[in-house]
Design a protein around this motif. Structure first.
Motif, PDB file in Angstrom:
ATOM      1  N   GLY A  57       1.052  -0.938  -0.088  1.00 34.37           N
ATOM      2  CA  GLY A  57      -0.174   0.504  -0.348  1.00 34.37           C
ATOM      3  C   GLY A  57       0.559   1.475   0.226  1.00 34.37           C
ATOM      4  N   PRO A  58      -0.046   2.288  -0.426  1.00 31.50           N
ATOM      5  CA  PRO A  58       1.108   3.343  -0.267  1.00 31.50           C
ATOM      6  C   PRO A  58       1.752   4.029   1.455  1.00 31.50           C
ATOM      7  CG  PRO A  58      -1.138   4.200  -0.438  1.00 31.50           C
ATOM      8  CD  PRO A  58      -0.909   2.738  -0.080  1.00 31.50           C
ATOM      9  N   ASN A  59       2.091   4.904   1.133  1.00 30.57           N
ATOM     10  CA  ASN A  59       3.350   5.455   1.869  1.00 30.57           C
ATOM     11  C   ASN A  59       2.284   5.995   2.796  1.00 30.57           C
ATOM     12  OD1 ASN A  59       4.664   6.759   4.196  1.00 30.57           O
ATOM     13  ND2 ASN A  59       6.629   7.878   2.779  1.00 30.57           N
ATOM     14  N   LEU A  60       1.662   6.199   4.293  1.00 26.31           N
ATOM     15  CA  LEU A  60       0.749   7.013   4.659  1.00 26.31           C
ATOM     16  C   LEU A  60       1.487   8.096   5.166  1.00 26.31           C
ATOM     17  CD1 LEU A  60      -1.266   4.043   5.808  1.00 26.31           C
ATOM     18  CD2 LEU A  60      -1.982   5.412   3.627  1.00 26.31           C
ATOM     19  N   TYR A  61       2.517   8.445   5.177  1.00 21.19           N
ATOM     20  CA  TYR A  61       2.573  10.359   5.582  1.00 21.19           C
ATOM     21  C   TYR A  61       2.794  11.387   4.985  1.00 21.19           C
ATOM     22  CZ  TYR A  61       6.249  13.683   7.304  1.00 21.19           C
ATOM     23  OH  TYR A  61       6.445  14.763   7.698  1.00 21.19           O
ATOM     24  N   GLY A  62       1.485  11.674   6.548  1.00 19.35           N
ATOM     25  CA  GLY A  62       0.647  12.954   5.276  1.00 19.35           C
ATOM     26  C   GLY A  62      -0.743  13.125   4.383  1.00 19.35           C
ATOM     27  N   VAL A  63      -1.224  11.407   4.554  1.00 16.20           N
ATOM     28  CA  VAL A  63      -2.393  11.541   3.772  1.00 16.20           C
ATOM     29  C   VAL A  63      -3.301  12.606   4.144  1.00 16.20           C
ATOM     30  CG1 VAL A  63      -3.391   9.696   5.401  1.00 16.20           C
ATOM     31  CG2 VAL A  63      -3.198   9.108   2.804  1.00 16.20           C
ATOM     32  N   VAL A  64      -3.314  12.736   5.380  1.00 16.68           N
ATOM     33  CA  VAL A  64      -4.215  13.389   5.945  1.00 16.68           C
ATOM     34  C   VAL A  64      -4.240  14.835   5.068  1.00 16.68           C
ATOM     35  CG1 VAL A  64      -5.354  14.707   7.027  1.00 16.68           C
ATOM     36  CG2 VAL A  64      -5.710  12.516   8.119  1.00 16.68           C
ATOM     37  N   GLY A  65      -4.895  15.276   4.299  1.00 15.22           N
ATOM     38  CA  GLY A  65      -4.424  16.214   3.498  1.00 15.22           C
ATOM     39  C   GLY A  65      -4.762  16.503   2.172  1.00 15.22           C
ATOM     40  N   ARG A  66      -4.073  14.964   1.960  1.00 17.41           N
ATOM     41  CA  ARG A  66      -3.167  15.349   0.137  1.00 17.41           C
ATOM     42  C   ARG A  66      -4.529  14.126  -0.385  1.00 17.41           C
ATOM     43  NH1 ARG A  66       1.028  10.521   0.997  1.00 17.41           N
ATOM     44  NH2 ARG A  66      -0.215   9.202   1.379  1.00 17.41           N
ATOM     45  N   VAL A  67      -3.810  15.231  -1.719  1.00 17.72           N
ATOM     46  CA  VAL A  67      -5.186  13.941  -2.439  1.00 17.72           C
ATOM     47  C   VAL A  67      -4.705  12.999  -3.013  1.00 17.72           C
ATOM     48  CG1 VAL A  67      -5.924  14.602  -5.315  1.00 17.72           C
ATOM     49  CG2 VAL A  67      -4.790  16.676  -4.383  1.00 17.72           C
ATOM     50  N   ALA A  68      -6.199  11.927  -2.914  1.00 26.42           N
ATOM     51  CA  ALA A  68      -6.353  10.854  -2.893  1.00 26.42           C
ATOM     52  C   ALA A  68      -5.757  10.703  -4.165  1.00 26.42           C
ATOM     53  CB  ALA A  68      -7.709  10.281  -3.633  1.00 26.42           C
ATOM     54  N   GLY A  69      -4.781   9.309  -4.072  1.00 26.38           N
ATOM     55  CA  GLY A  69      -4.363   8.687  -5.140  1.00 26.38           C
ATOM     56  C   GLY A  69      -3.335   9.413  -5.995  1.00 26.38           C
ATOM     57  N   SER A  70      -2.635  10.825  -4.840  1.00 25.76           N
ATOM     58  CA  SER A  70      -1.375  11.551  -5.848  1.00 25.76           C
ATOM     59  C   SER A  70      -0.156  11.255  -4.843  1.00 25.76           C
ATOM     60  CB  SER A  70      -1.639  12.902  -5.476  1.00 25.76           C
ATOM     61  OG  SER A  70      -1.439  13.054  -4.000  1.00 25.76           O
ATOM     62  N   LEU A  71       0.236  10.118  -4.360  1.00 23.93           N
ATOM     63  CA  LEU A  71       1.434   9.828  -3.975  1.00 23.93           C
ATOM     64  C   LEU A  71       2.223   9.384  -5.222  1.00 23.93           C
ATOM     65  CD1 LEU A  71       3.298   9.412  -1.397  1.00 23.93           C
ATOM     66  CD2 LEU A  71       2.911   7.100  -1.540  1.00 23.93           C
ATOM     67  N   GLU A  72       3.899  10.439  -5.135  1.00 25.11           N
ATOM     68  CA  GLU A  72       4.246   9.800  -6.488  1.00 25.11           C
ATOM     69  C   GLU A  72       4.967   8.344  -6.490  1.00 25.11           C
ATOM     70  OE1 GLU A  72       5.241  11.825  -8.931  1.00 25.11           O
ATOM     71  OE2 GLU A  72       3.416  13.212  -8.606  1.00 25.11           O
ATOM     72  N   GLY A  73       5.523   7.524  -7.290  1.00 24.88           N
ATOM     73  CA  GLY A  73       5.664   6.764  -7.104  1.00 24.88           C
ATOM     74  C   GLY A  73       4.755   5.390  -7.242  1.00 24.88           C
ATOM     75  N   PHE A  74       2.944   5.732  -6.889  1.00 27.79           N
ATOM     76  CA  PHE A  74       3.031   4.367  -6.036  1.00 27.79           C
ATOM     77  C   PHE A  74       1.635   4.401  -7.639  1.00 27.79           C
ATOM     78  CE2 PHE A  74      -0.649   1.743  -3.813  1.00 27.79           C
ATOM     79  CZ  PHE A  74      -0.039   1.121  -3.286  1.00 27.79           C
ATOM     80  N   LYS A  75       1.931   2.496  -7.333  1.00 30.31           N
ATOM     81  CA  LYS A  75       0.897   2.392  -8.767  1.00 30.31           C
ATOM     82  C   LYS A  75      -0.690   2.343  -7.768  1.00 30.31           C
ATOM     83  CE  LYS A  75      -0.589  -0.934 -12.672  1.00 30.31           C
ATOM     84  NZ  LYS A  75      -0.865   0.530 -13.853  1.00 30.31           N
ATOM     85  N   TYR A  76      -2.020   3.516  -8.502  1.00 33.60           N
ATOM     86  CA  TYR A  76      -2.878   3.016  -7.431  1.00 33.60           C
ATOM     87  C   TYR A  76      -4.123   2.055  -8.489  1.00 33.60           C
ATOM     88  CZ  TYR A  76      -1.577   6.605  -3.943  1.00 33.60           C
ATOM     89  OH  TYR A  76      -1.384   7.034  -3.277  1.00 33.60           O
ATOM     90  N   GLY A  77      -5.024   1.425  -8.179  1.00 32.95           N
ATOM     91  CA  GLY A  77      -6.035   1.018  -8.155  1.00 32.95           C
ATOM     92  C   GLY A  77      -7.109   2.225  -9.303  1.00 32.95           C
ATOM     93  N   ALA A  78      -7.687   1.777 -10.019  1.00 36.89           N
ATOM     94  CA  ALA A  78      -8.585   2.230 -10.459  1.00 36.89           C
ATOM     95  C   ALA A  78      -9.905   3.541  -9.358  1.00 36.89           C
ATOM     96  CB  ALA A  78      -9.779   1.765 -11.911  1.00 36.89           C
ATOM     97  N   GLY A  79     -10.020   2.729  -8.689  1.00 39.27           N
ATOM     98  CA  GLY A  79     -11.220   3.515  -8.164  1.00 39.27           C
ATOM     99  C   GLY A  79     -10.004   4.727  -7.771  1.00 39.27           C
ATOM    100  N   ILE A  80      -9.432   4.392  -6.779  1.00 41.95           N
ATOM    101  CA  ILE A  80      -8.564   5.673  -6.584  1.00 41.95           C
ATOM    102  C   ILE A  80      -7.879   6.922  -7.595  1.00 41.95           C
ATOM    103  CG2 ILE A  80      -6.979   6.212  -5.022  1.00 41.95           C
ATOM    104  CD1 ILE A  80      -8.555   5.652  -3.567  1.00 41.95           C
ATOM    105  N   GLU A  81      -7.758   6.107  -8.717  1.00 47.74           N
ATOM    106  CA  GLU A  81      -7.099   7.249  -9.373  1.00 47.74           C
ATOM    107  C   GLU A  81      -8.996   7.279 -10.299  1.00 47.74           C
ATOM    108  OE1 GLU A  81      -4.954   7.674 -11.203  1.00 47.74           O
ATOM    109  OE2 GLU A  81      -3.593   6.457 -10.058  1.00 47.74           O
ATOM    110  N   GLU A  82     -10.180   7.618 -10.176  1.00 49.54           N
ATOM    111  CA  GLU A  82     -11.027   8.183 -10.321  1.00 49.54           C
ATOM    112  C   GLU A  82     -11.031   9.046  -9.661  1.00 49.54           C
ATOM    113  OE1 GLU A  82     -16.007   6.729 -11.219  1.00 49.54           O
ATOM    114  OE2 GLU A  82     -14.569   5.539 -11.001  1.00 49.54           O
ATOM    115  N   LEU A  83     -11.177   8.264  -8.302  1.00 53.45           N
ATOM    116  CA  LEU A  83     -10.999   9.536  -7.534  1.00 53.45           C
ATOM    117  C   LEU A  83     -10.083  10.919  -7.128  1.00 53.45           C
ATOM    118  CD1 LEU A  83     -13.182  10.056  -4.326  1.00 53.45           C
ATOM    119  CD2 LEU A  83     -11.492   8.678  -3.011  1.00 53.45           C
TER     120      LEU A  83
END
Length: 160
Positions: A57-83
Motif C-alpha cells: 500500500g502507499p506510504n501514509l505519511y501526510g495522507v490527511v490533507g493529500r489529494v487521493a491517489g497522488s503519492l508519486e511512484g505508487f501505482k493506485y487502483g482504478a477506483g482511487i484514480e477515479e477519486l
C-alpha cells in the motif's frame, strides 16, 4: 422562564455527561500494527515513523490533507484514480470511513457503482478507524514541524 433555564441546564449537563468521541492516538498506534503489513509511514528524510517499510500500500505519511491517489511512484487502483480525478482531498473523517469499507467509500464518493479498491482489509470498529486516523494525523508533516520547532531554540534565544 424557569422551565427554559432548567431545560438549558439539563442540555448542558447532558453534553458534559456524554462527551464527544475523542480519538486515542496511542490506541491508534496499536491498531496501525494491523496496517503495517501493507503500509509504512515514512517522512521525506526517509525515517520510518511507523510500520516496517511495506510497499503493498502507499506510504501514509501526510495522507490527511493529500489529494487521493497522488503519492508519486505508487501505482493506485482504478477506483482511487477515479477519486483523484475529482481533486478529492483526504480528511480525517473520510479516511476513517474509507478504512472501514474502502470499496463502499469509493462507490459513494465517485458515484461509480463499479468502483473498487485494491485495499481488501477493513477495520471493523469505528473507534479503531478513528484512532488509527488520529495516529496517522499525529505523524503528519505539520506535526513533525511542530515537534522540530518545539525542540529548536527560538530565534535569538541564548543557548548554553
Amino acid at each position: 422562564m424557569r422551565l427554559t433555564l432548567t431545560a438549558l441546564a439539563g442540555l448542558t449537563f447532558a453534553g458534559l455527561a456524554a462527551p464527544a468521541f475523542a480519538q486515542d492516538i496511542e490506541a491508534g498506534a496499536k491498531t496501525f500494527n494491523q496496517c503495517q503489513t501493507c503500509h509504512v509511514v515514512q517522512n521525506e528524510a526517509g525515517e520510518t515513523l511507523a510500520g516496517k517499510n511495506a510497499k503493498t500500500g502507499p506510504n501514509l505519511y501526510g495522507v490527511v490533507g493529500r489529494v487521493a491517489g497522488s503519492l508519486e511512484g505508487f501505482k493506485y487502483g482504478a477506483g482511487i484514480e477515479e477519486l483523484k480525478a475529482t481533486g478529492y482531498v483526504w480528511t480525517e473523517a473520510d479516511l476513517a470511513v474509507y478504512v472501514q469499507d474502502p470499496t463502499k467509500f469509493l462507490v459513494e464518493k465517485t458515484g461509480d457503482k463499479k468502483a473498487k479498491s485494491k485495499m481488501m482489509f477493513k477495520l471493523k470498529k469505528e473507534e479503531d478507524a478513528k484512532n488509527v486516523v488520529a495516529f496517522l494525523a499525529s505523524l503528519a508533516p505539520a506535526a513533525d514541524a511542530a515537534a522540530t520547532d518545539a525542540a529548536a531554540p527560538a530565534e535569538g534565544a541564548v543557548t548554553e
